[in-house]
Design an enzyme around this catalytic site. Structure first.
Site, mmCIF file in Angstrom:
data_model
loop_
_atom_site.group_PDB
_atom_site.id
_atom_site.type_symbol
_atom_site.label_atom_id
_atom_site.label_comp_id
_atom_site.label_asym_id
_atom_site.label_seq_id
_atom_site.Cartn_x
_atom_site.Cartn_y
_atom_site.Cartn_z
ATOM 1 N N CYS A 115 54.677 -88.403 -36.988
ATOM 2 C CA CYS A 115 55.792 -88.601 -36.068
ATOM 3 C C CYS A 115 55.939 -87.318 -35.223
ATOM 4 O O CYS A 115 56.041 -86.222 -35.785
ATOM 5 C CB CYS A 115 57.029 -88.840 -36.916
ATOM 6 S SG CYS A 115 58.512 -89.028 -35.967
ATOM 7 N N ASN A 149 44.360 -85.073 -30.081
ATOM 8 C CA ASN A 149 43.436 -86.061 -29.529
ATOM 9 C C ASN A 149 44.185 -87.331 -29.166
ATOM 10 O O ASN A 149 44.863 -87.914 -30.013
ATOM 11 C CB ASN A 149 42.347 -86.408 -30.552
ATOM 12 C CG ASN A 149 41.234 -87.241 -29.938
ATOM 13 O OD1 ASN A 149 40.356 -86.709 -29.253
ATOM 14 N ND2 ASN A 149 41.272 -88.546 -30.155
ATOM 15 N N GLU A 150 44.108 -87.704 -27.914
ATOM 16 C CA GLU A 150 44.690 -88.965 -27.435
ATOM 17 C C GLU A 150 46.090 -89.227 -28.001
ATOM 18 O O GLU A 150 46.291 -90.158 -28.797
ATOM 19 C CB GLU A 150 43.746 -90.138 -27.743
ATOM 20 C CG GLU A 150 42.459 -90.071 -26.966
ATOM 21 C CD GLU A 150 41.618 -91.343 -27.066
ATOM 22 O OE1 GLU A 150 41.817 -92.133 -27.998
ATOM 23 O OE2 GLU A 150 40.758 -91.541 -26.188
ATOM 24 N N GLU A 322 35.566 -87.899 -22.787
ATOM 25 C CA GLU A 322 34.732 -88.841 -23.540
ATOM 26 C C GLU A 322 34.263 -89.923 -22.574
ATOM 27 O O GLU A 322 35.094 -90.578 -21.947
ATOM 28 C CB GLU A 322 35.526 -89.501 -24.674
ATOM 29 C CG GLU A 322 36.070 -88.527 -25.698
ATOM 30 C CD GLU A 322 36.875 -89.209 -26.807
ATOM 31 O OE1 GLU A 322 36.837 -90.449 -26.911
ATOM 32 O OE2 GLU A 322 37.549 -88.492 -27.550
ATOM 33 N N TRP A 330 35.347 -100.834 -30.700
ATOM 34 C CA TRP A 330 36.764 -101.125 -30.960
ATOM 35 C C TRP A 330 37.363 -102.250 -30.124
ATOM 36 O O TRP A 330 38.509 -102.637 -30.349
ATOM 37 C CB TRP A 330 37.591 -99.852 -30.768
ATOM 38 C CG TRP A 330 37.297 -99.105 -29.498
ATOM 39 C CD1 TRP A 330 36.469 -98.021 -29.385
ATOM 40 C CD2 TRP A 330 37.785 -99.373 -28.173
ATOM 41 N NE1 TRP A 330 36.415 -97.596 -28.074
ATOM 42 C CE2 TRP A 330 37.221 -98.407 -27.310
ATOM 43 C CE3 TRP A 330 38.638 -100.332 -27.631
ATOM 44 C CZ2 TRP A 330 37.478 -98.377 -25.940
ATOM 45 C CZ3 TRP A 330 38.901 -100.304 -26.265
ATOM 46 C CH2 TRP A 330 38.316 -99.333 -25.445
ATOM 47 N N GLU A 370 33.289 -95.937 -37.171
ATOM 48 C CA GLU A 370 32.701 -96.167 -35.843
ATOM 49 C C GLU A 370 31.182 -96.357 -35.877
ATOM 50 O O GLU A 370 30.465 -95.954 -34.958
ATOM 51 C CB GLU A 370 33.115 -95.023 -34.909
ATOM 52 C CG GLU A 370 34.627 -95.052 -34.666
ATOM 53 C CD GLU A 370 35.151 -93.938 -33.756
ATOM 54 O OE1 GLU A 370 34.405 -92.978 -33.483
ATOM 55 O OE2 GLU A 370 36.327 -94.032 -33.338
ATOM 56 N N GLN A 371 30.699 -97.019 -36.917
ATOM 57 C CA GLN A 371 29.243 -97.165 -37.076
ATOM 58 C C GLN A 371 28.591 -97.937 -35.940
ATOM 59 O O GLN A 371 27.424 -97.722 -35.633
ATOM 60 C CB GLN A 371 28.939 -97.867 -38.403
ATOM 61 C CG GLN A 371 29.413 -97.078 -39.588
ATOM 62 C CD GLN A 371 29.132 -97.770 -40.901
ATOM 63 O OE1 GLN A 371 28.149 -98.496 -41.028
ATOM 64 N NE2 GLN A 371 29.989 -97.538 -41.874
HETATM 65 C C1 GAL Z 1 38.518 -92.501 -28.502
HETATM 66 C C2 GAL Z 1 38.742 -91.385 -29.494
HETATM 67 C C3 GAL Z 1 37.457 -90.975 -30.174
HETATM 68 C C4 GAL Z 1 36.680 -92.183 -30.617
HETATM 69 C C5 GAL Z 1 36.426 -93.064 -29.425
HETATM 70 C C6 GAL Z 1 35.608 -94.297 -29.718
HETATM 71 O O1 GAL Z 1 39.685 -93.217 -28.297
HETATM 72 O O2 GAL Z 1 39.294 -90.259 -28.871
HETATM 73 O O3 GAL Z 1 37.747 -90.148 -31.270
HETATM 74 O O4 GAL Z 1 37.400 -92.857 -31.606
HETATM 75 O O5 GAL Z 1 37.663 -93.498 -28.912
HETATM 76 O O6 GAL Z 1 35.369 -95.026 -28.555
#
Ligand code: GAL
Length: 657
Positions: A115, A149-150, A322, A330, A370-371
């Site tokens: 939080c 991060n994000e 990124e 995802w 995230e494989q």
């Molecule tokens: C982003 C994140 C990364 C990784 C990536 C996968 O949202 O910052 O750590 O998870 O997505 O696409």
């Protein structure tokens, strides 16, 4: 906002030293250098390796990694690991966990559990960042910092925890001073919602019917402020212990849960994470036909809009932290990009002024969540498809040498509060702010115009054309900026429809903008997408969708519905759209206003986009098939030709330069 880059851009990559045997680091780093990569981002999830047990710190492995990176001449962006508090920390401070809208705690076993308002967690973050900066903040390989991060990813910007409630009450007390003022501002007499004290106020969740919209809006503002404060703790430490290193945060696409202009205001540059195929598959407002056509290339405008947005957030300095290098894991489905797309996406970002494009990630992870997410390399270390495209790119980037970008043709207003206001009371479920911004942005970009995004209060002087998508809450600084501007202004509907406290303005919408537009909106027809309304304008028939306003006043309408009601008005240099125009109408409208302002219009084939950068002009083919561009004068081709293959890019330079 024009950007500031005037030298060739560079490439980067995200690397996780803690995921790999240390013996692999030297070869990985050597290969990065030989691929032409200059920046490596590391460590943003490594807390459990920095502090495996409470107060036992170990940064030695990162120091060894930095030494090797330095030997290879690579510059490192060090991420603070605060998106991933370890298990022992959560167990020692269980109330640091965020609660979702249903009041349920987020569980451990993933990331971003915390939080933002929790003081104890902020202190732990201060400590880990202090230790990290003391250990590596002066290391010659550390070029910059990324905080956390994000922020807000996985729906975590709003927390409904008891800590958040306490802070929210304090925040409200500061804002309103006395409870009568809050009751009045929120209209709490409605449904007997009046409070006797700030300590009676709950968070706006789990109410039987919808909570008071003013309550919700203030909770959004508060939550955004909490993120800014959370970041400030780390900024303070880093500025003190690692001076001279620019600090950034990596923002997301399609994400409006906090005010990015405000949060980025404290940073040295903005950065964002680009997943074009993931966005196309998961953003709800893309039509099925586009999802199919651009399946392997991504929406041709969505990424570009964000480039312009984050250029504005970074006040001209921004990176891609990124970049999708292949299929991701995802989205609802995760196709592979067309061959050539990684190069195209990268060049598109540079043509919008990015300083660095950094790929996520160096090597595909064979373990954990995230494989299925591609990297530049396969889990066994062999190069994956994007490597060849990067090799090509490194030979092309010198085209940018000596080019300085110009101001855009058009200023497009973007406002986070507008998103929250519309989300809180959409009036028709199909009205979402971002979809409407995309609607206006797309119309401008399809005509080949360069767009600068400007926040409320941003400088509008010098822009021949200013476009304002739906903007319910109009702030005095915006009215002042419009007053000082001289360009043609195209306002969209819902303008000035709410006060700062989420009420209808006393003089009716468009509220304070009646200074420029003598009209009043007296009713709204909020419609489903399947019931478009015919519109007649300039002898043509078009359609209005989703939102049609009924306007009174003395202005003669330029466009009318079948029943004669006006939906487009003009008063001097101000135009008001009292409905949402379909793509053809908006396209023709943009053509009219841009022609009037003598802007450089282009007729581009479907799925092709262009962008000017200094003397350079780029053409990008987002189609899954080749296209032929019309021949043009005055451009010498540096790469490619007018026959553009699928995912092809043509780079030209103005002749005589
Ligand atoms: C982003 C994140 C990364 C990784 C990536 C996968 O949202 O910052 O750590 O998870 O997505 O696409």
């Amino acid at each position: 906002m024009p950007d500031q880059r005037n030298s060739a851009p560079s490439l980067g990559v995200c690397y996780y030293p803690e995921h790999w045997d240390e013996g692999r680091w030297p070869a990985d780093l050597q290969r990065m250098r030989s691929l032409g990569i200059r920046y490596v981002r590391v460590a943003e999830f490594a807390w459990s390796r920095f502090e495996p047990e409470p107060e036992r710190f170990d940064f030695s492995w990162l120091e060894r990694f930095l030494d090797l990176a330095h030997q290879e001449g690579l510059a490192v962006v060090a991420g603070t690991p605060t998106a991933c508090p370890p298990k022992w920390l959560i167990d020692s401070m269980p109330d640091m966990i965020a609660l979702d809208e249903d009041g349920l705690p987020l569980g451990f076993g993933s990331r971003r559990h915390y939080c933002f308002s929790h003081e104890g967690y902020r202190l732990k973050c201060r400590q880990i960042v202090t230790r990290m900066a003391e250990a590596v903040g002066a290391h010659p390989a550390v070029y910059a910092w990324q905080i956390d991060n994000e922020f807000g990813c996985h729906d975590t910007a709003l927390s409904y925890s008891p800590t958040a409630r306490t802070r929210f009450r304090q925040w409200l007390r500061q804002r309103y001073r006395n409870i009568a003022a809050l009751n009045h501002a929120w209209g709490n007499v409605f449904w007997s919602m009046e409070y006797r004290d700030f300590d009676e106020i709950e968070l706006p969740n789990r109410t039987p019917a919808e909570p008071n919209p003013a309550h919700r809006l203030d909770f959004r503002r508060f939550s955004s402020d909490m993120i800014r404060q959370f970041q400030q703790v780390q900024l303070e430490v880093l500025r003190h212990l690692s001076p001279g290193r620019p600090i950034t945060h990596n923002f997301m696409g399609g994400f409006t849960d906090f005010d990015h202009f405000e949060v980025a205001r404290d940073l040295d540059f903005a950065s964002w994470d680009v997943y074009p195929l993931g966005f196309l598959a998961s953003v709800p407002f893309f039509p099925e036909s586009d999802r199919k056509h651009f399946l392997r290339s991504g929406d041709p405008d969505y990424g570009a809009l964000h480039h312009d947005l984050y250029r504005a957030c970074g006040r001209g300095r921004w990176w891609i932290m990124e970049q999708q290098p292949g299929p991701v894991n995802w989205a609802p489905y995760n196709p592979a990009p067309l061959p050539g797309m990684v190069r195209l996406w990268t060049l598109e970002a540079f043509a919008h002024g990015a300083e660095v494009v950094s790929y996520f990630r160096w090597r595909q992870a064979p373990f954990a969540q995230e494989q299925y997410h591609a990297g530049l390399h396969l889990p066994d270390g062999q190069p994956d498809a994007a490597c060849a495209e990067i090799a090509q790119l490194t030979k092309e980037l010198s085209v940018f040498d000596g080019e300085t970008p110009e101001r855009g043709d058009v200023a497009l207003l973007f406002d986070y509060e507008a998103d929250w206001t519309i989300a809180i009371q959409p009036q028709t479920v199909e009205f979402t702010y971002l979809a409407e911004v995309v609607r206006f942005y797309r119309a401008l970009r399809r005509r080949g115009l360069n767009v600068d995004i400007v926040p409320q209060g941003g400088d509008l002087t010098g822009y021949p054309l200013i476009v304002v998508p739906p903007l319910p809450i109009v702030r005095p600084e915006f009215v002042e900026a419009v007053r000082r501007s001289t360009g043609l202004v195209l306002f969209g509907p819902r303008l000035g429809s709410k006060t700062a406290h989420f009420s209808i303005p006393p003089n009716l919408p468009p509220g304070p903008v009646q200074e420029f537009l003598p009209l009043r909106v007296v009713r709204v027809d909020a419609l489903p997408r399947f019931a478009p309304q015919a519109v007649h304008w300039n002898g043509e028939r078009y359609e209005a969708e989703i939102w049609v306003e009924q306007v009174t006043g003395d202005l003669q309408p330029l466009a009318r519905l079948e029943d004669g009601r006006g939906v487009l008005f003009r008063h001097g240099r101000f135009l008001y759209l009292a409905a949402l125009p379909d793509a053809r109408w908006l396209g023709d409208l943009v053509k009219m206003v841009a022609t009037e302002q003598q802007l450089p219009l282009m007729d581009l084939p479907e799925g092709v986009r262009t962008r000017r950068f200094g003397a350079l002009r780029f053409f990008f083919n987002y189609n899954p098939h080749p296209v032929k561009l019309a021949p043009f004068e005055g451009l010498e081709f540096l790469t490619g030709g007018t026959d553009l293959p699928a995912a092809g890019v043509l780079i030209g330079r103005r002749k005589g330069r």
